[in-house]
Design an enzyme around this catalytic site. Structure first.
Site, mmCIF file in Angstrom:
data_model
loop_
_atom_site.group_PDB
_atom_site.id
_atom_site.type_symbol
_atom_site.label_atom_id
_atom_site.label_comp_id
_atom_site.label_asym_id
_atom_site.label_seq_id
_atom_site.Cartn_x
_atom_site.Cartn_y
_atom_site.Cartn_z
ATOM 1 N N GLU A 52 -5.905 4.445 11.046
ATOM 2 C CA GLU A 52 -5.363 5.339 12.068
ATOM 3 C C GLU A 52 -5.957 6.747 12.024
ATOM 4 O OE1 GLU A 52 -2.053 2.355 11.025
ATOM 5 O OE2 GLU A 52 -3.699 3.399 10.010
ATOM 6 N N LYS A 69 12.282 1.939 -6.990
ATOM 7 C CA LYS A 69 13.516 2.727 -6.983
ATOM 8 C C LYS A 69 14.408 2.230 -8.120
ATOM 9 C CE LYS A 69 13.183 3.219 -1.973
ATOM 10 N NZ LYS A 69 12.016 2.329 -1.813
ATOM 11 N N THR A 95 -5.347 -2.824 12.133
ATOM 12 C CA THR A 95 -4.906 -2.664 10.755
ATOM 13 C C THR A 95 -4.860 -4.030 10.086
ATOM 14 O OG1 THR A 95 -2.565 -2.894 11.351
ATOM 15 C CG2 THR A 95 -3.498 -0.673 11.408
#
Length: 536
Positions: A330, A439, A185
């Site tokens: 993945e 958020k 990755t």
């Protein structure tokens, strides 16, 4: 009762053997690192792959050994895809855009025994060679005349290894569940993690890719992957193209707009794929020269979400259909692909674009679920957002050496780190990466929706939304924008443009025009760097 069917292993060499037998003169075309265009047929590629397989064995490579590549998308890299895996060894495609220290780290973590490298990486290999604790053999992927002078003294030459062998070689019997490839990755958080592919998983993945509701490939196609062969196996196209006998066009290291357009026109490309930043460069070039690509049928866009503006530009200027995809290293990497259902016939133009903004719907081989904070699966209503989890025969079950084990759940699912919804028709819509979502006041703001809103402005080329600390609301959006060449826009006008297209409280507190955005090794905007810069 067991079936009375032949038990033939799903092996990667069988793909190239098929292509050589039934599509032997179908071309693999490369813009070489040395400069000229190289072309040969699948039959020639098989012969050279067999010679390289024998060369690897002569070098002492054994089943299970890792053979690393620092290489672009070329015919030699294509040969190694089959030569290395075909003898039971593991092809470790190293991303050369990683920091040199990370390249050395992944080579040592993988315990590579051989490193093959393109001539453009001579200095890099010279610099990191002292750090490579397990690499015993270095091979420059060129001929003697182009061996870079800075390459370490013990470096071997790829073409000399090929020339020393004959193509009379029988592939050994390899267990279909044995490892075939290793890809790390991009390491946006912590060290990169290794994903270990297998023969069976990769063959199944390639078979799924060529299906009509996926890439819809056949022997009549000419495939130009603008995802490099070190990036999740160029999205598996070096396996999918020979599986159906499609022409394979490899761009070498040149992924700028003019180079891609020239190669697509010259070779009659019908299928293109790559990340959004690639297509911005292509479209800007086409704007500049007043050209269109007339042979392209489909453009697959993944890596990060395209905006509605980018989808419209691609379909207008290339005359092609955009198919958005979602996946990860993945997932080999295909997870979902955006293809229409029969019910979508007759959609108006705006409805088509809005549907295409979804990442896509599930295809056989990948199961999807959305899970809430309480661990319970959420309904497929297109509104309930939660953690996206996947499983399937080409989805990783663990990272190499069991790094990052917390992402693999006890019930057999992989937690992707994405936040998403799934609607009643099975279409996945990412709302954010879990680490990128803003958020604010206890509610989530989707950075993808903010980026799509501002990118609908004709002056905007690229955008990134991030959350910055706020004393009352925890976080508020900051929108960073790169303008298209020759265009101007006022930040407040862009802010008003966004305000007309999102919920009022989503409107960013600031729109900031910047010259560039940091792009990572896989073509994605590095939002972590943007957040660090904004708060420093």
């Amino acid at each position: 009762m067991l079936a009375l069917m032949m038990d033939r292993a799903l092996s990667l060499p069988s793909i190239l053997e098929y292509a050589a037998t039934y599509h032997g003169d179908r071309e693999v075309v490369t813009r070489t690192i040395e400069g000229p265009i190289h072309r040969y047929g699948y039959a020639d590629a098989l012969a050279r792959a067999k010679r390289m397989a024998k060369a690897l064995i002569a070098l002492g490579v054994k089943p299970g050994d890792r053979v690393a590549t620092l290489a672009w998308s070329t015919h030699r890299h294509f040969e190694l895809y089959f030569a290395v895996s075909g003898i039971g060894a593991v092809l470790h495609t190293v991303n050369p855009r990683l920091h040199p220290d990370q390249i050395a780290w992944v080579a040592n973590h993988a315990e590579d025994s051989v490193l093959m490298f393109d001539i453009s990486f001579g200095e890099l290999v010279r610099d990191i060679a002292p750090q490579l604790s397990t690499v015993k053999t270095l091979v420059a992927m060129t001929d003697r005349a182009h061996l870079p002078p800075e390459a370490p003294a013990r470096t071997l030459v790829y073409e000399e290894l090929i020339d020393a062998q004959s193509p009379d070689f029988e592939w050994p019997e390899v267990d279909e569940r044995s490892a075939s490839g290793l890809c790390y990755t991009s390491g946006t958080t912590g060290n990169p993690k290794g994903v270990l592919y297998g023969h069976r998983s990769t063959v199944l993945h390639a078979m799924a890719l060529v299906a009509p509701d996926a890439f819809n490939l056949s022997a009549r196609d000419a495939v130009l992957p603008c995802a490099q062969m070190y990036h999740a196996n160029a999205w598996c196209t070096p396996y999918a193209a020979p599986l159906v006998g499609a022409k394979l066009i490899l761009p070498g290291r040149m992924l700028d707009g003019p180079s891609i357009c020239d190669l697509a026109v010259q070779e009659g490309a019908s299928f293109l794929l790559g990340v959004p930043t690639i297509w911005v460069g292509v479209l800007d070039h086409l704007d500049k020269v007043g050209q269109k690509l007339t042979t392209v049928r489909t453009v697959a866009i993944g890596g990060s979400a395209p905006t509605a503006s980018l989808i419209r530009r691609v379909e207008s200027q290339l005359g092609a259909t955009v198919r958005q995809i979602w996946g990860m290293t993945e997932t080999s990497p295909m997870g979902v692909i955006n293809t229409p259902l029969a019910k979508h016939a007759g959609e108006d133009a705006e409805a088509v674009v809005q549907r295409k903004l979804k990442q896509g719907r599930g295809l056989w081989g990948v199961d999807l679920r959305i899970v809430g904070d309480d661990g319970q699966e959420l309904p497929r209503d297109g509104a309930s957002a939660g953690a996206l989890q996947v499983r399937g025969p080409w989805v990783s079950s663990a990272y190499f050496k069991n790094d990052g084990a917390q992402a693999f759940l006890p019930d057999g699912w992989f937690d992707t780190g994405d936040i998403a919804t799934i609607d009643a028709d099975g279409y996945l819509r990412l709302t954010d990466r879990a680490k990128d979502v803003i958020k604010s006041g206890g509610e989530w703001i989707s950075t993808l929706d903010l980026e799509d809103a501002v990118s609908s402005h004709p002056a905007v080329a690229l955008a990134a939304a991030i959350g910055v600390p706020h004393p009352k609301w925890d976080e508020r959006p900051l929108l960073l924008v790169v303008l298209r060449p020759g265009h101007e826009a006022d930040p407040e006008a862009l802010k008003a443009h966004v305000a007309e297209r999102v919920a009022k409280w989503w409107t960013p507190d600031e729109v900031r025009i910047v010259e560039t955005l940091p792009i990572g090794p896989t073509g994605k905007v590095l939002k972590r760097e943007l957040r660090e810069a904004a708060t420093s």
